[in-house]
Enzyme design. Structure first.
Site, PDB file in Angstrom:
ATOM      1  N   ARG B  70     -11.562 -20.799 -47.558  1.00 22.09           N
ATOM      2  CA  ARG B  70     -11.408 -19.660 -48.357  1.00 22.09           C
ATOM      3  C   ARG B  70     -10.528 -20.430 -50.317  1.00 22.09           C
ATOM      4  O   ARG B  70      -9.443 -20.145 -49.610  1.00 22.09           O
ATOM      5  CB  ARG B  70     -10.942 -18.656 -47.862  1.00 22.09           C
ATOM      6  CG  ARG B  70     -12.026 -17.640 -47.296  1.00 22.09           C
ATOM      7  CD  ARG B  70     -13.151 -17.033 -48.189  1.00 22.09           C
ATOM      8  NE  ARG B  70     -13.893 -16.086 -47.748  1.00 22.09           N
ATOM      9  CZ  ARG B  70     -15.255 -16.063 -47.908  1.00 22.09           C
ATOM     10  NH1 ARG B  70     -15.191 -16.069 -49.358  1.00 22.09           N
ATOM     11  NH2 ARG B  70     -16.009 -14.935 -47.330  1.00 22.09           N
ATOM     12  N   ALA B  82     -19.760 -12.357 -43.185  1.00 22.83           N
ATOM     13  CA  ALA B  82     -19.918 -11.180 -43.452  1.00 22.83           C
ATOM     14  C   ALA B  82     -21.014 -12.370 -45.228  1.00 22.83           C
ATOM     15  O   ALA B  82     -20.640 -13.135 -45.484  1.00 22.83           O
ATOM     16  CB  ALA B  82     -18.882 -10.565 -44.439  1.00 22.83           C
ATOM     17  N   GLU B  98     -26.959 -12.542 -43.306  1.00 27.20           N
ATOM     18  CA  GLU B  98     -25.934 -13.109 -42.933  1.00 27.20           C
ATOM     19  C   GLU B  98     -25.460 -14.005 -41.901  1.00 27.20           C
ATOM     20  O   GLU B  98     -25.138 -15.160 -41.642  1.00 27.20           O
ATOM     21  CB  GLU B  98     -24.621 -12.389 -43.503  1.00 27.20           C
ATOM     22  CG  GLU B  98     -24.921 -11.779 -45.454  1.00 27.20           C
ATOM     23  CD  GLU B  98     -24.244 -13.370 -46.164  1.00 27.20           C
ATOM     24  OE1 GLU B  98     -24.082 -14.776 -45.652  1.00 27.20           O
ATOM     25  OE2 GLU B  98     -25.081 -13.179 -47.268  1.00 27.20           O
ATOM     26  N   GLU B 102     -25.304 -18.049 -41.293  1.00 26.92           N
ATOM     27  CA  GLU B 102     -23.397 -18.715 -41.143  1.00 26.92           C
ATOM     28  C   GLU B 102     -23.454 -18.522 -39.876  1.00 26.92           C
ATOM     29  O   GLU B 102     -22.361 -19.333 -39.632  1.00 26.92           O
ATOM     30  CB  GLU B 102     -22.596 -17.169 -41.219  1.00 26.92           C
ATOM     31  CG  GLU B 102     -22.576 -16.579 -42.907  1.00 26.92           C
ATOM     32  CD  GLU B 102     -21.394 -16.417 -43.499  1.00 26.92           C
ATOM     33  OE1 GLU B 102     -21.011 -16.403 -44.886  1.00 26.92           O
ATOM     34  OE2 GLU B 102     -20.741 -15.948 -42.737  1.00 26.92           O
ATOM     35  N   GLU B 146     -20.321 -23.158 -48.476  1.00 29.10           N
ATOM     36  CA  GLU B 146     -19.710 -22.635 -47.760  1.00 29.10           C
ATOM     37  C   GLU B 146     -19.588 -23.954 -46.876  1.00 29.10           C
ATOM     38  O   GLU B 146     -20.513 -24.681 -46.076  1.00 29.10           O
ATOM     39  CB  GLU B 146     -20.783 -21.933 -46.989  1.00 29.10           C
ATOM     40  CG  GLU B 146     -21.150 -20.190 -47.635  1.00 29.10           C
ATOM     41  CD  GLU B 146     -21.680 -19.090 -47.149  1.00 29.10           C
ATOM     42  OE1 GLU B 146     -21.472 -17.498 -47.200  1.00 29.10           O
ATOM     43  OE2 GLU B 146     -22.930 -20.186 -47.066  1.00 29.10           O
TER      44      GLU B 146
END
Lengths: 186, 186
Positions: B70, B82, B98, B102, B146
């Protein structure tokens, strides 16, 4: 910031300078070495307080919630006292100030418990959670755009308001659950 | 929106249209009838999932956390799976998507537990929390920006990571505490 090996900021462009937040579009190096653009809301951070009206060691102690108008929520919602850090202001001083402004109370003891990111997908806002004990009441000092009612609430009732979704502010629900789990009865 | 009696929006001006968020400056009528300007970050909302790898009725069940880069937190942090709602996407469908993207997992059952505002002082973002049970694993499908590692974690260990501040993402800490308090053992 310009270490070529490390993920992070490559460049930053200020899109908007606001009263509460600033918006930047940053060029970011990701962990795979590639770069891309990310929007980021810059926020000075905030302190939040769970004020104990009774001894936290008491059976089912009473805390102070506030009920506050929030435009983003389109109505009044339950929260704990909280507010933004002023420039250079230490988090504990902010907690003391916000407690006094929003509830009129001063605390004999202000203890830091936890610090969290509110929503790190798009903002660097962090909230510092404090527990206030040994309260003395006084006059609240609200800003012109704050509309706040103080609501003394027993912990058991606050937990029910979270469970049934009446309390739906993340910092408030998280802080009450954190205190119930890790502060009370420790 | 233009009811003269009711607090709320008087006018809205779009400052920035972004990939994840939009920034508006709105003229707002407050509960005292006065008006003022507020910055508001418009967000489509998100779903978050606590995926149970073992039966949630088991003693100290295992959930899936992720460890994700992040930028706003300047590093890798623990989260639960999320992501943002796509236009018109129901919250449960987003949770299913999601979870698959993920972690690679699909769930036999996806149950909505709670919905909360992430930080209503400046954004209308809401997160819808789901519990996923009956998991079947597969391949994760990450987006290019990501960087996610899946970390199976026992509930007792997750609670310790919250207590000691290692988990410092609000939606993750709140969701785990909510599930520990109100879902497990019900």
């Amino acid at each position: 910031m310009t270490d070529p090996e490390r993920p992070g900021q490559v460049a930053s462009r200020r899109i908007h300078t606001g009263k509460v937040i600033n918006l930047d579009i940053d060029e970011v190096r990701f962990p795979n070495g590639k770069t891309g653009e990310l929007e980021i809301i810059r926020h000075s951070g905030a302190s939040a307080v769970i004020p104990f009206l009774s001894d936290p060691g008491a059976d089912d102690p009473t805390i102070l919630l506030i009920r506050q108008y929030r435009y983003a929520a389109d109505g009044f919602i339950y929260e704990i006292p909280a507010g933004r850090l002023e420039p250079g202001e230490p988090a504990e001083q902010c907690a003391v100030r916000e407690l006094r402004e929003e509830t009129g109370c001063t605390a004999a003891k202000m203890e830091h418990l936890y610090t969290f990111f509110t929503t790190p997908g798009f903002t660097d806002e962090k909230i510092h959670l404090f527990v206030a004990t040994g309260l003395t009441s006084g006059e609240s000092e609200l800003e012109s755009d704050e509309f706040v009612e103080v609501v003394p609430t027993q912990m058991s009732a606050a937990l029910k308001l979270i469970k049934d979704g009446t309390i739906n502010d993340a910092k408030t629900a998280l802080s009450i659950l954190y205190v119930a789990g890790f502060f009370l009865g420790r």
